[in-house]
Scaffold this active site. Structure first.
Site, short mmCIF file in Angstrom:
data_model
loop_
_atom_site.label_atom_id
_atom_site.label_comp_id
_atom_site.label_asym_id
_atom_site.label_seq_id
_atom_site.Cartn_x
_atom_site.Cartn_y
_atom_site.Cartn_z
CB SER A 304 -9.55 -18.23 21.69
OG SER A 304 -9.17 -17.15 22.51
CG ASP A 421 -7.90 -15.23 19.89
OD1 ASP A 421 -8.61 -16.11 19.40
OD2 ASP A 421 -7.98 -14.86 21.08
#
Length: 575
Positions: A304, A421
Protein backbone atom coordinates in the site's frame (compact mmCIF):
# COMPACT_ATOMS: atom_id res chain seq x y z
CA UNK A 1 49.53 -29.63 -2.74
CA UNK A 2 46.25 -31.41 -2.22
CA UNK A 3 42.91 -31.47 -0.51
CA UNK A 4 41.80 -33.94 2.12
CA UNK A 5 38.68 -35.77 1.07
CA UNK A 6 36.67 -38.91 1.76
CA UNK A 7 38.30 -41.17 -0.85
CA UNK A 8 40.49 -44.29 -0.53
CA UNK A 9 43.75 -43.90 1.43
CA UNK A 10 45.85 -44.70 -1.69
CA UNK A 11 44.45 -41.59 -3.33
CA UNK A 12 45.32 -39.53 -0.24
CA UNK A 13 48.95 -40.67 -0.43
CA UNK A 14 49.10 -39.96 -4.15
CA UNK A 15 47.62 -36.49 -3.73
CA UNK A 16 49.85 -35.48 -0.81
CA UNK A 17 53.02 -36.42 -2.68
CA UNK A 18 51.99 -35.08 -6.05
CA UNK A 19 53.88 -31.82 -5.59
CA UNK A 20 57.02 -33.27 -3.87
CA UNK A 21 55.71 -32.01 -0.55
CA UNK A 22 56.00 -28.33 -1.49
CA UNK A 23 53.35 -25.60 -1.93
CA UNK A 24 53.70 -22.17 -3.47
CA UNK A 25 52.89 -19.13 -1.32
CA UNK A 26 49.76 -18.53 -3.38
CA UNK A 27 48.59 -22.09 -2.76
CA UNK A 28 49.63 -22.15 0.90
CA UNK A 29 47.34 -19.25 1.86
CA UNK A 30 44.16 -21.30 1.93
CA UNK A 31 45.41 -24.35 3.81
CA UNK A 32 43.35 -24.85 6.98
CA UNK A 33 42.75 -27.49 9.59
CA UNK A 34 40.07 -29.70 8.07
CA UNK A 35 39.08 -30.93 11.53
CA UNK A 36 38.29 -27.44 12.87
CA UNK A 37 34.60 -26.50 13.28
CA UNK A 38 33.29 -24.76 10.19
CA UNK A 39 30.02 -23.77 8.61
CA UNK A 40 28.51 -25.84 5.81
CA UNK A 41 29.96 -24.97 2.40
CA UNK A 42 27.81 -23.33 -0.23
CA UNK A 43 28.05 -24.47 -3.86
CA UNK A 44 26.64 -21.97 -6.35
CA UNK A 45 26.51 -22.43 -10.12
CA UNK A 46 26.77 -19.38 -12.36
CA UNK A 47 25.22 -20.49 -15.67
CA UNK A 48 25.62 -18.10 -18.61
CA UNK A 49 23.03 -18.55 -21.34
CA UNK A 50 24.73 -16.30 -23.89
CA UNK A 51 28.25 -16.11 -25.31
CA UNK A 52 27.73 -12.35 -25.62
CA UNK A 53 27.86 -11.96 -21.85
CA UNK A 54 31.51 -11.98 -20.69
CA UNK A 55 31.26 -14.68 -18.06
CA UNK A 56 34.76 -14.10 -16.60
CA UNK A 57 34.08 -10.40 -15.97
CA UNK A 58 30.88 -11.17 -14.05
CA UNK A 59 31.96 -14.26 -12.16
CA UNK A 60 35.35 -12.84 -11.11
CA UNK A 61 33.77 -9.58 -9.90
CA UNK A 62 31.16 -11.63 -8.03
CA UNK A 63 33.87 -13.76 -6.39
CA UNK A 64 35.85 -10.64 -5.42
CA UNK A 65 32.80 -9.00 -3.86
CA UNK A 66 31.78 -12.20 -2.06
CA UNK A 67 35.22 -12.57 -0.45
CA UNK A 68 35.28 -8.88 0.53
CA UNK A 69 31.74 -8.87 1.99
CA UNK A 70 31.99 -12.09 4.01
CA UNK A 71 35.70 -12.42 4.82
CA UNK A 72 35.32 -16.11 3.98
CA UNK A 73 37.35 -18.39 1.68
CA UNK A 74 35.93 -18.26 -1.88
CA UNK A 75 37.02 -20.30 -4.89
CA UNK A 76 35.90 -19.70 -8.46
CA UNK A 77 36.04 -22.71 -10.80
CA UNK A 78 36.19 -21.98 -14.53
CA UNK A 79 36.42 -24.38 -17.45
CA UNK A 80 38.40 -24.06 -20.67
CA UNK A 81 37.29 -26.00 -23.72
CA UNK A 82 39.76 -27.99 -25.86
CA UNK A 83 41.68 -25.73 -28.24
CA UNK A 84 41.16 -22.54 -26.20
CA UNK A 85 44.10 -20.17 -26.02
CA UNK A 86 44.15 -19.83 -22.23
CA UNK A 87 42.74 -16.33 -22.24
CA UNK A 88 41.65 -16.60 -18.65
CA UNK A 89 45.28 -16.47 -17.62
CA UNK A 90 44.90 -18.21 -14.27
CA UNK A 91 47.15 -21.18 -14.96
CA UNK A 92 44.86 -23.44 -17.00
CA UNK A 93 45.56 -27.11 -16.40
CA UNK A 94 43.93 -30.50 -16.76
CA UNK A 95 42.85 -32.36 -13.66
CA UNK A 96 44.92 -35.36 -12.70
CA UNK A 97 42.84 -38.53 -12.41
CA UNK A 98 43.53 -41.55 -10.26
CA UNK A 99 41.16 -44.52 -10.31
CA UNK A 100 38.56 -42.32 -11.99
CA UNK A 101 38.72 -39.51 -9.39
CA UNK A 102 40.08 -36.02 -10.12
CA UNK A 103 42.91 -34.77 -7.91
CA UNK A 104 43.08 -31.01 -7.54
CA UNK A 105 46.79 -30.19 -7.66
CA UNK A 106 46.75 -26.39 -7.80
CA UNK A 107 44.51 -23.53 -6.74
CA UNK A 108 45.74 -19.98 -7.27
CA UNK A 109 45.17 -17.01 -5.01
CA UNK A 110 44.24 -13.90 -6.96
CA UNK A 111 45.15 -10.33 -6.07
CA UNK A 112 41.43 -9.66 -5.50
CA UNK A 113 41.23 -11.91 -2.45
CA UNK A 114 39.54 -15.00 -3.89
CA UNK A 115 40.96 -18.29 -5.15
CA UNK A 116 40.82 -19.49 -8.73
CA UNK A 117 40.84 -22.90 -10.36
CA UNK A 118 40.75 -23.03 -14.17
CA UNK A 119 40.20 -26.53 -15.50
CA UNK A 120 41.08 -27.58 -19.02
CA UNK A 121 38.71 -30.08 -20.63
CA UNK A 122 41.22 -31.61 -23.07
CA UNK A 123 40.47 -35.07 -21.75
CA UNK A 124 36.73 -34.52 -21.87
CA UNK A 125 34.20 -33.37 -19.27
CA UNK A 126 33.90 -34.85 -15.81
CA UNK A 127 31.60 -37.78 -15.21
CA UNK A 128 29.09 -37.64 -12.30
CA UNK A 129 31.49 -39.34 -9.90
CA UNK A 130 34.30 -36.99 -10.92
CA UNK A 131 32.05 -33.96 -10.42
CA UNK A 132 31.08 -35.15 -6.95
CA UNK A 133 34.74 -35.74 -6.02
CA UNK A 134 35.83 -32.32 -7.28
CA UNK A 135 33.12 -30.50 -5.36
CA UNK A 136 33.80 -32.53 -2.23
CA UNK A 137 37.49 -31.61 -2.30
CA UNK A 138 36.77 -27.92 -2.81
CA UNK A 139 34.00 -27.85 -0.22
CA UNK A 140 36.37 -29.17 2.45
CA UNK A 141 38.57 -26.09 2.09
CA UNK A 142 36.31 -23.28 0.93
CA UNK A 143 33.18 -21.75 2.42
CA UNK A 144 31.89 -20.71 -1.03
CA UNK A 145 32.44 -22.64 -4.27
CA UNK A 146 31.38 -20.76 -7.40
CA UNK A 147 31.10 -22.82 -10.60
CA UNK A 148 31.10 -20.87 -13.88
CA UNK A 149 29.57 -22.75 -16.83
CA UNK A 150 28.35 -21.82 -20.30
CA UNK A 151 24.90 -23.19 -21.14
CA UNK A 152 23.82 -21.25 -24.21
CA UNK A 153 22.41 -24.33 -25.95
CA UNK A 154 20.82 -27.45 -24.51
CA UNK A 155 22.97 -28.00 -21.39
CA UNK A 156 25.52 -30.79 -21.53
CA UNK A 157 25.20 -33.64 -19.01
CA UNK A 158 28.23 -32.44 -17.02
CA UNK A 159 26.71 -28.98 -16.73
CA UNK A 160 23.46 -30.48 -15.46
CA UNK A 161 25.46 -32.46 -12.91
CA UNK A 162 26.97 -29.28 -11.48
CA UNK A 163 23.49 -27.73 -11.37
CA UNK A 164 22.13 -30.77 -9.56
CA UNK A 165 24.81 -30.53 -6.89
CA UNK A 166 24.36 -26.80 -6.29
CA UNK A 167 22.24 -25.18 -3.63
CA UNK A 168 21.47 -22.23 -5.89
CA UNK A 169 21.92 -21.67 -9.63
CA UNK A 170 21.95 -18.16 -11.09
CA UNK A 171 21.00 -18.09 -14.77
CA UNK A 172 22.47 -15.05 -16.55
CA UNK A 173 20.79 -13.96 -19.78
CA UNK A 174 20.33 -10.88 -21.95
CA UNK A 175 17.05 -9.24 -22.86
CA UNK A 176 16.95 -11.14 -26.15
CA UNK A 177 14.60 -13.71 -27.64
CA UNK A 178 17.46 -16.17 -28.23
CA UNK A 179 18.51 -16.08 -24.59
CA UNK A 180 14.96 -16.65 -23.37
CA UNK A 181 14.80 -19.62 -25.76
CA UNK A 182 18.00 -21.01 -24.20
CA UNK A 183 16.47 -20.48 -20.77
CA UNK A 184 13.39 -22.41 -21.86
CA UNK A 185 15.56 -25.31 -23.07
CA UNK A 186 17.46 -25.39 -19.79
CA UNK A 187 14.35 -25.31 -17.63
CA UNK A 188 12.81 -28.13 -19.66
CA UNK A 189 15.92 -30.20 -18.99
CA UNK A 190 16.13 -29.51 -15.27
CA UNK A 191 12.40 -30.02 -14.77
CA UNK A 192 12.38 -33.40 -16.52
CA UNK A 193 11.20 -36.18 -14.17
CA UNK A 194 14.03 -37.48 -12.00
CA UNK A 195 16.52 -34.92 -13.32
CA UNK A 196 17.05 -32.12 -10.75
CA UNK A 197 15.24 -31.30 -7.51
CA UNK A 198 15.89 -29.10 -4.51
CA UNK A 199 17.91 -26.50 -6.44
CA UNK A 200 16.82 -22.84 -6.43
CA UNK A 201 17.03 -21.39 -9.97
CA UNK A 202 17.19 -17.60 -10.18
CA UNK A 203 17.15 -15.81 -13.57
CA UNK A 204 19.44 -12.75 -13.72
CA UNK A 205 18.90 -10.22 -16.53
CA UNK A 206 22.08 -8.58 -17.87
CA UNK A 207 21.47 -5.16 -19.43
CA UNK A 208 24.05 -3.00 -21.20
CA UNK A 209 24.41 0.74 -20.69
CA UNK A 210 21.13 2.42 -21.65
CA UNK A 211 19.49 -0.91 -22.46
CA UNK A 212 15.95 -1.65 -21.25
CA UNK A 213 14.30 -4.97 -20.60
CA UNK A 214 11.40 -4.13 -22.99
CA UNK A 215 8.93 -6.68 -21.67
CA UNK A 216 11.36 -9.61 -21.70
CA UNK A 217 10.75 -9.90 -17.96
CA UNK A 218 7.29 -11.25 -18.75
CA UNK A 219 8.75 -13.85 -21.14
CA UNK A 220 11.29 -14.91 -18.53
CA UNK A 221 8.55 -15.22 -15.94
CA UNK A 222 6.51 -17.58 -18.11
CA UNK A 223 9.55 -19.78 -18.67
CA UNK A 224 11.37 -19.82 -15.34
CA UNK A 225 9.62 -17.52 -12.89
CA UNK A 226 10.19 -13.80 -12.30
CA UNK A 227 13.53 -12.14 -12.96
CA UNK A 228 15.30 -12.34 -9.62
CA UNK A 229 17.46 -9.27 -10.12
CA UNK A 230 19.14 -7.21 -12.84
CA UNK A 231 22.80 -6.45 -13.57
CA UNK A 232 22.97 -3.01 -15.23
CA UNK A 233 25.87 -1.70 -17.30
CA UNK A 234 26.93 -5.21 -18.25
CA UNK A 235 29.73 -5.38 -20.86
CA UNK A 236 28.86 -7.27 -24.02
CA UNK A 237 25.12 -7.26 -23.28
CA UNK A 238 24.57 -4.45 -25.78
CA UNK A 239 27.37 -5.13 -28.24
CA UNK A 240 30.09 -3.47 -26.16
CA UNK A 241 33.48 -5.16 -26.44
CA UNK A 242 34.84 -6.31 -23.11
CA UNK A 243 38.34 -5.08 -24.00
CA UNK A 244 37.04 -1.53 -24.43
CA UNK A 245 35.05 -1.63 -21.21
CA UNK A 246 36.46 0.42 -18.34
CA UNK A 247 33.85 0.43 -15.55
CA UNK A 248 34.08 2.36 -12.32
CA UNK A 249 34.00 0.51 -9.01
CA UNK A 250 31.19 2.90 -8.10
CA UNK A 251 29.18 2.09 -11.25
CA UNK A 252 25.90 0.23 -11.37
CA UNK A 253 27.56 -2.95 -12.68
CA UNK A 254 29.67 -3.36 -9.55
CA UNK A 255 26.86 -2.24 -7.24
CA UNK A 256 24.49 -4.84 -8.69
CA UNK A 257 27.05 -7.64 -8.46
CA UNK A 258 27.99 -6.58 -4.93
CA UNK A 259 24.32 -6.84 -4.00
CA UNK A 260 24.20 -10.32 -5.55
CA UNK A 261 27.36 -11.30 -3.67
CA UNK A 262 25.78 -10.14 -0.42
CA UNK A 263 22.82 -12.38 -1.18
CA UNK A 264 25.06 -15.40 -1.77
CA UNK A 265 26.98 -14.57 1.39
CA UNK A 266 23.84 -14.25 3.50
CA UNK A 267 24.46 -10.63 4.49
CA UNK A 268 21.81 -8.76 2.48
CA UNK A 269 19.85 -6.02 4.25
CA UNK A 270 16.16 -5.59 3.42
CA UNK A 271 13.68 -2.85 4.30
CA UNK A 272 10.00 -3.71 4.80
CA UNK A 273 7.63 -0.71 4.59
CA UNK A 274 4.14 -1.10 6.01
CA UNK A 275 0.78 0.17 4.82
CA UNK A 276 -0.80 3.05 6.71
CA UNK A 277 -2.14 5.68 4.28
CA UNK A 278 -0.97 9.20 5.29
CA UNK A 279 1.06 7.76 8.18
CA UNK A 280 3.28 6.19 5.53
CA UNK A 281 5.00 9.57 5.13
CA UNK A 282 7.03 8.39 8.14
CA UNK A 283 8.82 6.00 5.77
CA UNK A 284 10.45 9.01 4.11
CA UNK A 285 11.84 10.13 7.47
CA UNK A 286 13.37 6.70 8.10
CA UNK A 287 14.90 6.68 4.61
CA UNK A 288 16.44 10.10 5.20
CA UNK A 289 18.23 8.87 8.33
CA UNK A 290 19.49 5.74 6.53
CA UNK A 291 20.90 7.85 3.71
CA UNK A 292 22.50 10.40 6.01
CA UNK A 293 24.35 7.62 7.84
CA UNK A 294 25.46 5.73 4.73
CA UNK A 295 23.41 2.64 5.56
CA UNK A 296 22.94 0.60 2.40
CA UNK A 297 19.68 -1.23 1.76
CA UNK A 298 19.82 -4.06 -0.77
CA UNK A 299 16.12 -4.71 -1.38
CA UNK A 300 12.79 -3.11 -0.44
CA UNK A 301 9.34 -4.66 0.02
CA UNK A 302 6.22 -2.56 0.55
CA UNK A 303 2.46 -2.79 0.85
CA UNK A 304 0.00 0.00 0.00
CA UNK A 305 1.56 3.34 1.04
CA UNK A 306 4.79 1.48 1.78
CA UNK A 307 4.80 0.28 -1.83
CA UNK A 308 4.24 3.85 -3.07
CA UNK A 309 7.16 5.27 -1.06
CA UNK A 310 9.32 2.24 -1.90
CA UNK A 311 8.67 2.71 -5.61
CA UNK A 312 9.82 6.33 -5.48
CA UNK A 313 12.96 5.49 -3.52
CA UNK A 314 14.03 2.48 -5.57
CA UNK A 315 13.47 4.52 -8.74
CA UNK A 316 16.30 6.79 -7.63
CA UNK A 317 14.67 9.62 -5.67
CA UNK A 318 16.43 10.43 -2.40
CA UNK A 319 14.91 11.21 0.99
CA UNK A 320 14.88 14.94 0.34
CA UNK A 321 12.93 14.49 -2.88
CA UNK A 322 10.47 12.21 -1.09
CA UNK A 323 9.81 14.95 1.46
CA UNK A 324 9.39 17.58 -1.27
CA UNK A 325 6.75 15.46 -3.01
CA UNK A 326 4.96 14.82 0.29
CA UNK A 327 4.83 18.50 1.18
CA UNK A 328 3.07 19.27 -2.11
CA UNK A 329 -0.06 17.90 -0.40
CA UNK A 330 0.04 20.39 2.48
CA UNK A 331 -2.30 22.88 0.79
CA UNK A 332 -5.93 23.05 1.83
CA UNK A 333 -7.21 21.70 -1.48
CA UNK A 334 -4.17 19.67 -2.59
CA UNK A 335 -5.71 16.38 -1.45
CA UNK A 336 -8.58 16.81 -3.90
CA UNK A 337 -6.13 16.39 -6.78
CA UNK A 338 -5.98 12.71 -5.75
CA UNK A 339 -9.75 12.25 -5.78
CA UNK A 340 -11.24 10.73 -8.94
CA UNK A 341 -14.78 9.62 -8.03
CA UNK A 342 -16.70 6.83 -9.72
CA UNK A 343 -20.34 7.22 -10.79
CA UNK A 344 -22.14 5.12 -9.87
CA UNK A 345 -19.92 3.84 -7.02
CA UNK A 346 -20.75 0.18 -7.65
CA UNK A 347 -17.31 -1.35 -6.80
CA UNK A 348 -15.77 1.62 -5.00
CA UNK A 349 -15.97 5.37 -4.62
CA UNK A 350 -12.57 6.20 -6.19
CA UNK A 351 -10.80 4.88 -9.27
CA UNK A 352 -7.27 5.45 -7.95
CA UNK A 353 -5.92 6.56 -11.33
CA UNK A 354 -5.19 10.04 -9.98
CA UNK A 355 -2.77 8.53 -7.46
CA UNK A 356 -1.18 6.39 -10.16
CA UNK A 357 -0.81 9.43 -12.40
CA UNK A 358 0.93 11.30 -9.60
CA UNK A 359 3.35 8.41 -9.09
CA UNK A 360 4.08 8.23 -12.83
CA UNK A 361 4.90 11.93 -12.81
CA UNK A 362 8.00 10.92 -10.82
CA UNK A 363 8.89 7.44 -12.15
CA UNK A 364 7.19 7.32 -15.54
CA UNK A 365 6.68 3.88 -17.09
CA UNK A 366 9.65 2.31 -15.30
CA UNK A 367 9.59 -1.44 -15.00
CA UNK A 368 10.95 -3.33 -12.01
CA UNK A 369 14.10 -4.12 -14.00
CA UNK A 370 14.81 -0.38 -14.40
CA UNK A 371 14.99 0.35 -10.65
CA UNK A 372 18.28 1.13 -8.93
CA UNK A 373 17.60 -1.54 -6.28
CA UNK A 374 15.17 -4.49 -6.22
CA UNK A 375 11.58 -3.81 -5.14
CA UNK A 376 8.76 -6.15 -4.22
CA UNK A 377 5.18 -4.84 -4.18
CA UNK A 378 2.45 -6.74 -2.31
CA UNK A 379 -1.21 -6.83 -3.37
CA UNK A 380 -4.14 -9.11 -2.58
CA UNK A 381 -5.86 -11.34 -5.12
CA UNK A 382 -9.57 -10.53 -4.76
CA UNK A 383 -10.72 -13.94 -5.99
CA UNK A 384 -8.44 -16.15 -3.86
CA UNK A 385 -7.57 -13.66 -1.07
CA UNK A 386 -3.93 -14.70 -1.48
CA UNK A 387 -0.97 -12.39 -1.11
CA UNK A 388 0.62 -11.70 -4.51
CA UNK A 389 4.14 -10.30 -4.89
CA UNK A 390 4.89 -8.18 -7.94
CA UNK A 391 8.52 -8.15 -9.08
CA UNK A 392 8.23 -7.63 -12.82
CA UNK A 393 6.25 -5.49 -15.24
CA UNK A 394 5.40 -1.81 -14.82
CA UNK A 395 5.97 -0.50 -11.30
CA UNK A 396 3.15 2.08 -11.27
CA UNK A 397 0.60 -0.56 -12.26
CA UNK A 398 1.68 -2.84 -9.40
CA UNK A 399 1.55 0.04 -6.90
CA UNK A 400 -1.90 1.00 -8.20
CA UNK A 401 -3.08 -2.51 -7.31
CA UNK A 402 -1.37 -2.37 -3.92
CA UNK A 403 -3.18 0.85 -2.86
CA UNK A 404 -6.70 -0.18 -3.98
CA UNK A 405 -8.41 -0.11 -0.58
CA UNK A 406 -11.51 -2.35 -0.86
CA UNK A 407 -14.79 -0.53 -0.48
CA UNK A 408 -13.11 2.82 -1.18
CA UNK A 409 -11.12 2.21 -4.37
CA UNK A 410 -12.18 0.16 -7.38
CA UNK A 411 -10.20 -3.13 -7.53
CA UNK A 412 -7.50 -3.23 -10.23
CA UNK A 413 -7.45 -5.86 -12.99
CA UNK A 414 -4.07 -6.95 -14.38
CA UNK A 415 -3.77 -9.75 -16.95
CA UNK A 416 -7.23 -11.05 -16.09
CA UNK A 417 -6.71 -11.11 -12.31
CA UNK A 418 -8.30 -8.61 -9.92
CA UNK A 419 -6.30 -7.13 -7.04
CA UNK A 420 -6.95 -5.13 -3.87
CA UNK A 421 -4.83 -3.29 -1.31
CA UNK A 422 -1.74 -5.22 -0.21
CA UNK A 423 -2.28 -4.04 3.36
CA UNK A 424 -5.30 -6.33 3.59
CA UNK A 425 -3.25 -9.52 3.20
CA UNK A 426 0.27 -8.51 4.28
CA UNK A 427 0.53 -5.02 5.80
CA UNK A 428 4.21 -5.44 6.81
CA UNK A 429 5.88 -7.70 4.19
CA UNK A 430 8.80 -9.05 6.20
CA UNK A 431 8.04 -12.58 5.01
CA UNK A 432 8.46 -11.50 1.39
CA UNK A 433 12.06 -10.51 2.12
CA UNK A 434 12.72 -13.68 4.10
CA UNK A 435 11.43 -15.78 1.18
CA UNK A 436 13.95 -14.00 -1.06
CA UNK A 437 16.77 -15.11 1.24
CA UNK A 438 17.32 -11.68 2.83
CA UNK A 439 19.01 -12.40 6.16
CA UNK A 440 18.81 -8.98 7.84
CA UNK A 441 15.45 -7.25 7.79
CA UNK A 442 14.57 -3.80 9.11
CA UNK A 443 10.80 -3.28 9.29
CA UNK A 444 9.01 0.07 9.56
CA UNK A 445 5.53 -0.31 11.03
CA UNK A 446 3.51 2.93 10.98
CA UNK A 447 0.19 1.30 11.93
CA UNK A 448 -0.62 2.49 15.47
CA UNK A 449 -1.46 -0.12 18.07
CA UNK A 450 -4.77 -0.03 20.03
CA UNK A 451 -3.15 1.49 23.12
CA UNK A 452 -1.62 4.30 21.01
CA UNK A 453 -4.97 4.91 19.30
CA UNK A 454 -6.74 5.06 22.66
CA UNK A 455 -4.24 7.55 24.00
CA UNK A 456 -4.55 9.68 20.86
CA UNK A 457 -8.36 9.74 21.04
CA UNK A 458 -8.31 10.81 24.68
CA UNK A 459 -5.83 13.59 23.96
CA UNK A 460 -7.85 14.76 20.97
CA UNK A 461 -11.08 14.87 22.95
CA UNK A 462 -9.46 16.83 25.76
CA UNK A 463 -8.03 19.39 23.33
CA UNK A 464 -11.38 19.71 21.53
CA UNK A 465 -13.25 20.39 24.78
CA UNK A 466 -10.64 22.91 25.83
CA UNK A 467 -10.52 24.86 22.55
CA UNK A 468 -14.10 24.69 21.28
CA UNK A 469 -16.25 27.80 21.86
CA UNK A 470 -19.88 27.64 22.89
CA UNK A 471 -20.95 28.95 19.46
CA UNK A 472 -19.10 26.12 17.73
CA UNK A 473 -20.78 23.60 20.04
CA UNK A 474 -24.24 24.96 19.25
CA UNK A 475 -23.61 25.08 15.50
CA UNK A 476 -22.20 21.53 15.43
CA UNK A 477 -25.18 20.20 17.39
CA UNK A 478 -27.98 21.80 15.38
CA UNK A 479 -26.29 22.06 11.96
CA UNK A 480 -24.16 18.91 11.50
CA UNK A 481 -23.28 19.82 7.89
CA UNK A 482 -19.91 18.12 8.00
CA UNK A 483 -21.37 14.81 9.14
CA UNK A 484 -24.18 14.92 6.57
CA UNK A 485 -22.23 15.96 3.48
CA UNK A 486 -18.58 15.06 4.00
CA UNK A 487 -17.90 11.37 3.40
CA UNK A 488 -14.35 11.85 4.76
CA UNK A 489 -15.50 13.26 8.13
CA UNK A 490 -14.87 11.31 11.32
CA UNK A 491 -17.52 8.64 11.83
CA UNK A 492 -18.61 8.53 8.19
CA UNK A 493 -18.38 5.65 5.71
CA UNK A 494 -14.74 5.98 4.67
CA UNK A 495 -13.50 6.11 8.25
CA UNK A 496 -15.67 3.17 9.27
CA UNK A 497 -14.18 1.09 6.45
CA UNK A 498 -10.59 2.10 7.21
CA UNK A 499 -10.88 1.59 10.95
CA UNK A 500 -12.32 -1.87 10.37
CA UNK A 501 -9.38 -2.69 8.11
CA UNK A 502 -6.91 -1.34 10.66
CA UNK A 503 -8.32 -3.72 13.24
CA UNK A 504 -7.11 -6.69 11.19
CA UNK A 505 -3.90 -5.01 10.01
CA UNK A 506 -2.66 -4.33 13.54
CA UNK A 507 -2.52 -8.04 14.38
CA UNK A 508 -1.06 -9.05 11.03
CA UNK A 509 1.65 -6.39 11.23
CA UNK A 510 2.59 -7.39 14.77
CA UNK A 511 2.92 -11.03 13.69
CA UNK A 512 5.07 -10.07 10.69
CA UNK A 513 7.23 -7.84 12.84
CA UNK A 514 8.30 -10.84 14.90
CA UNK A 515 10.09 -12.18 11.80
CA UNK A 516 12.20 -9.02 11.44
CA UNK A 517 15.56 -8.37 13.05
CA UNK A 518 14.53 -4.85 14.00
CA UNK A 519 11.14 -3.10 13.92
CA UNK A 520 10.91 0.70 13.88
CA UNK A 521 7.57 1.95 15.20
CA UNK A 522 7.22 5.74 14.97
CA UNK A 523 5.30 7.29 17.86
CA UNK A 524 2.08 7.73 15.89
CA UNK A 525 -1.10 7.94 17.93
CA UNK A 526 -3.30 9.52 15.28
CA UNK A 527 -5.53 6.95 13.60
CA UNK A 528 -6.86 9.29 10.92
CA UNK A 529 -6.07 7.66 7.57
CA UNK A 530 -6.69 10.77 5.46
CA UNK A 531 -4.42 13.28 7.20
CA UNK A 532 -2.29 13.93 4.11
CA UNK A 533 -2.14 17.66 4.86
CA UNK A 534 0.45 17.19 7.63
CA UNK A 535 3.28 15.16 6.01
CA UNK A 536 5.95 17.02 7.98
CA UNK A 537 4.60 15.64 11.27
CA UNK A 538 4.85 12.04 10.11
CA UNK A 539 8.25 12.52 8.42
CA UNK A 540 9.61 13.93 11.69
CA UNK A 541 8.22 10.94 13.63
CA UNK A 542 9.88 8.56 11.16
CA UNK A 543 13.21 10.34 11.57
CA UNK A 544 12.91 10.22 15.34
CA UNK A 545 12.24 6.47 15.34
CA UNK A 546 15.23 5.75 13.06
CA UNK A 547 17.56 8.00 15.07
CA UNK A 548 16.43 6.37 18.31
CA UNK A 549 17.46 2.95 16.99
CA UNK A 550 20.43 4.10 14.88
CA UNK A 551 23.03 2.18 16.88
CA UNK A 552 21.01 -1.01 16.53
CA UNK A 553 20.65 -0.45 12.78
CA UNK A 554 24.40 0.09 12.37
CA UNK A 555 25.20 -2.99 14.42
CA UNK A 556 22.81 -5.11 12.36
CA UNK A 557 24.24 -3.96 9.04
CA UNK A 558 27.87 -4.27 10.17
CA UNK A 559 27.46 -7.77 11.60
CA UNK A 560 30.00 -10.14 10.03
CA UNK A 561 28.25 -13.39 10.87
CA UNK A 562 26.91 -15.05 7.76
CA UNK A 563 23.38 -16.37 7.52
CA UNK A 564 23.74 -19.94 6.27
CA UNK A 565 20.09 -20.66 5.53
CA UNK A 566 19.12 -20.63 1.88
CA UNK A 567 15.66 -19.66 0.65
CA UNK A 568 14.02 -22.75 -0.90
CA UNK A 569 12.24 -20.90 -3.70
CA UNK A 570 12.24 -17.59 -5.51
CA UNK A 571 9.52 -15.05 -4.81
CA UNK A 572 6.32 -15.76 -6.70
CA UNK A 573 5.22 -12.82 -8.84
CA UNK A 574 2.55 -11.79 -11.28
CA UNK A 575 2.94 -8.91 -13.71
Amino acid sequence: MSFERAVPESLERHSSNGNNGHSSSAERSFLTDSNSPRTPPSVVTLAFLSEHIPAPALSEELARSLAAETGEQVVLVQFEAPGANGAKGNGTHDLVFRDGFPLVDRVLTTQDGFHSLTVGLRNGPLNPAGTASLLEQLSRRFRFVLIEVLANERPAPWVLEFLRRSGTAYLFLRAATQDVYHLDLMMREVRAPGRISGVCFKPIACLGEGEEIDGFDKLVQRVAGPVHTVVHGCPGAAGLKEAAWQPSRAGTFHKDLRRLAREIGGCQVGLALSSGAAKGFAHAGVIQVLEENGIEIDVVAGASMGAYVGALWTAGLDGGELERLARELQGRWALWTLIDPVFPPRRGFLRGFAVKKRLMRSIGHRRFADLVRPLRVVAGNLATLESVVFSSGEVATAVHASIAVPGICVPITIDGETYIDGGIVDPLPVGVLRDMGVSRVIAVDVIPTPDRISYGLQAEQELARHNETWRQKVFRRFFPVDQQLNYFARGNVFEVLMRSIYGAQIRLAQASGRQADLVLRPDICDNRWLDFRMPGKFIALGREAAERHLDEIKALVARREVNHEQAPTTVAAIA
